[in-house]
Scaffold this motif. Sequence first.
Motif, short mmCIF file in Angstrom:
data_model
loop_
_atom_site.label_atom_id
_atom_site.label_comp_id
_atom_site.label_asym_id
_atom_site.label_seq_id
_atom_site.Cartn_x
_atom_site.Cartn_y
_atom_site.Cartn_z
N LEU A 53 29.81 40.89 49.08
CA LEU A 53 29.73 42.24 48.54
C LEU A 53 30.24 42.19 47.10
CD1 LEU A 53 29.34 45.34 48.82
CD2 LEU A 53 31.70 45.44 49.71
N ASP A 54 29.37 42.55 46.15
CA ASP A 54 29.69 42.51 44.72
C ASP A 54 29.94 43.93 44.25
OD1 ASP A 54 29.87 42.04 42.01
OD2 ASP A 54 27.89 41.14 41.81
N LEU A 55 31.20 44.26 44.00
CA LEU A 55 31.60 45.61 43.63
C LEU A 55 31.58 45.76 42.11
CD1 LEU A 55 34.61 46.04 46.09
CD2 LEU A 55 32.24 46.77 46.41
N GLY A 56 30.73 46.65 41.61
CA GLY A 56 30.53 46.76 40.18
C GLY A 56 29.57 45.70 39.71
N VAL A 119 34.29 39.27 49.21
CA VAL A 119 34.16 40.40 48.28
C VAL A 119 34.40 39.90 46.87
CG1 VAL A 119 34.97 42.71 47.67
CG2 VAL A 119 35.00 41.99 50.07
N VAL A 120 33.55 40.34 45.95
CA VAL A 120 33.64 39.94 44.55
C VAL A 120 33.80 41.20 43.70
CG1 VAL A 120 32.32 38.94 42.65
CG2 VAL A 120 32.23 37.88 44.91
N VAL A 121 34.78 41.19 42.79
CA VAL A 121 35.03 42.33 41.89
C VAL A 121 35.22 41.75 40.49
CG1 VAL A 121 36.41 44.39 41.46
CG2 VAL A 121 36.26 43.48 43.79
N LEU A 122 34.20 41.88 39.64
CA LEU A 122 34.18 41.19 38.36
C LEU A 122 34.26 42.18 37.19
CD1 LEU A 122 31.35 38.63 39.21
CD2 LEU A 122 33.83 38.42 39.59
N ASP A 123 35.35 42.10 36.43
CA ASP A 123 35.53 42.91 35.23
C ASP A 123 35.42 44.40 35.53
OD1 ASP A 123 35.72 40.46 33.97
OD2 ASP A 123 33.65 40.47 33.27
N VAL A 124 35.94 44.80 36.67
CA VAL A 124 35.86 46.20 37.12
C VAL A 124 37.25 46.80 37.31
CG1 VAL A 124 35.21 47.67 39.09
CG2 VAL A 124 33.60 45.97 38.21
N LEU A 125 38.18 46.02 37.81
CA LEU A 125 39.49 46.56 38.19
C LEU A 125 40.14 47.31 37.03
CD1 LEU A 125 41.17 46.41 40.83
CD2 LEU A 125 42.46 44.55 39.78
N GLN A 126 39.99 46.79 35.81
CA GLN A 126 40.64 47.38 34.64
C GLN A 126 40.00 48.70 34.21
OE1 GLN A 126 39.45 43.68 33.54
NE2 GLN A 126 38.58 44.21 31.55
N GLY A 134 44.78 50.16 43.51
CA GLY A 134 45.42 49.83 44.79
C GLY A 134 44.53 50.16 45.97
N ARG A 135 43.85 51.32 45.92
CA ARG A 135 42.96 51.69 47.02
C ARG A 135 41.80 50.71 47.14
NH1 ARG A 135 43.90 56.88 44.88
NH2 ARG A 135 41.87 56.88 43.84
N LEU A 136 41.25 50.31 45.98
CA LEU A 136 40.13 49.38 46.01
C LEU A 136 40.55 48.04 46.60
CD1 LEU A 136 37.21 48.67 45.24
CD2 LEU A 136 38.08 47.90 43.03
N LEU A 137 41.71 47.53 46.20
CA LEU A 137 42.17 46.25 46.74
C LEU A 137 42.38 46.34 48.25
CD1 LEU A 137 44.71 45.24 43.94
CD2 LEU A 137 42.46 44.22 44.36
N ALA A 138 42.89 47.46 48.73
CA ALA A 138 43.09 47.63 50.17
C ALA A 138 41.76 47.61 50.90
CB ALA A 138 43.85 48.93 50.45
N HIS A 139 40.75 48.28 50.36
CA HIS A 139 39.42 48.25 50.97
C HIS A 139 38.84 46.84 50.95
CE1 HIS A 139 38.80 52.45 51.85
NE2 HIS A 139 39.05 52.82 50.60
N CYS A 140 39.04 46.14 49.84
CA CYS A 140 38.54 44.76 49.74
C CYS A 140 39.16 43.89 50.82
CB CYS A 140 38.85 44.19 48.37
SG CYS A 140 37.90 44.90 47.01
N ALA A 141 40.46 44.00 50.99
CA ALA A 141 41.15 43.20 52.00
C ALA A 141 40.63 43.52 53.40
CB ALA A 141 42.66 43.44 51.92
N ALA A 142 40.37 44.80 53.66
CA ALA A 142 39.86 45.19 54.98
C ALA A 142 38.46 44.65 55.22
CB ALA A 142 39.86 46.71 55.10
N GLY A 143 37.69 44.41 54.15
CA GLY A 143 36.33 43.92 54.30
C GLY A 143 36.20 42.42 54.42
#
Length: 224
Positions: A53-56, A119-126, A134-143
């Motif tokens: 899953l590539d987020l962003g 799960v991949v999150v590239l240049d999005v967190l910032q 924090g919410r996004l990281l929790a969802h990523c961990a759950a996935g």
Amino acid sequence: MSTATASPATPASIARAFLPDRWHYHYARSKLASDPLYGGVLEALDGAAMPVLDLGCGIGLLAHYARAHGRPLDYVGVDNDAGKIAQAVAAAERTGLAAARFEVVDLARTFPEAHRGSVVVLDVLQFLPHEAQGRLLAHCAAGLAPGGRLVLRTGLRDGSWRAGMTRAADMASHLIRWMRSAPGELPRREELAARLEALGLRARFAPLWGRTPFNNWLVVAERA
């Protein structure tokens, strides 16, 4: 040798997936020529053969890069920019990228819940506010499935000149409307590591800025 570097695929050959749109063709070609991002991601995913899953996801460049380098992914990409998703869908259809699916999702508000894999999150967190990160990281961990990996690329706030360049570039990308969201907050390494540890993930950090002036770091997290 990593499979991420063994293919003769070139930036130009991969970028041709986005023709006849010349702007996205040149963007993809320049990105691939100057930024080691996608090779780093494929190396981070070595040995984790499961859905990604590539987020962003932007225009879905990771999926094209992976196939060109002999690593086709069972891939879902989501982004809050409907225009980029339309480009991603069109490029996938033109090139027969059948294993890739794309959706419009605003990660500041919602999350695709059904995923189990890496799960991949590239240049999005910032580009997210502190609490939304924090919410996004929790969802990523759950996935994450057993053996799955969370692969992040993010700028880090460490007082360096590279961090300042990263912040300025993020603001510019929003002003020119490449990024729909305004910059949020560059995370600090210590806080990001602590957040991942609290989610049961052990993370390793490595610089991944290549021939760019930015303070980009690859973060690979797995279940401890």
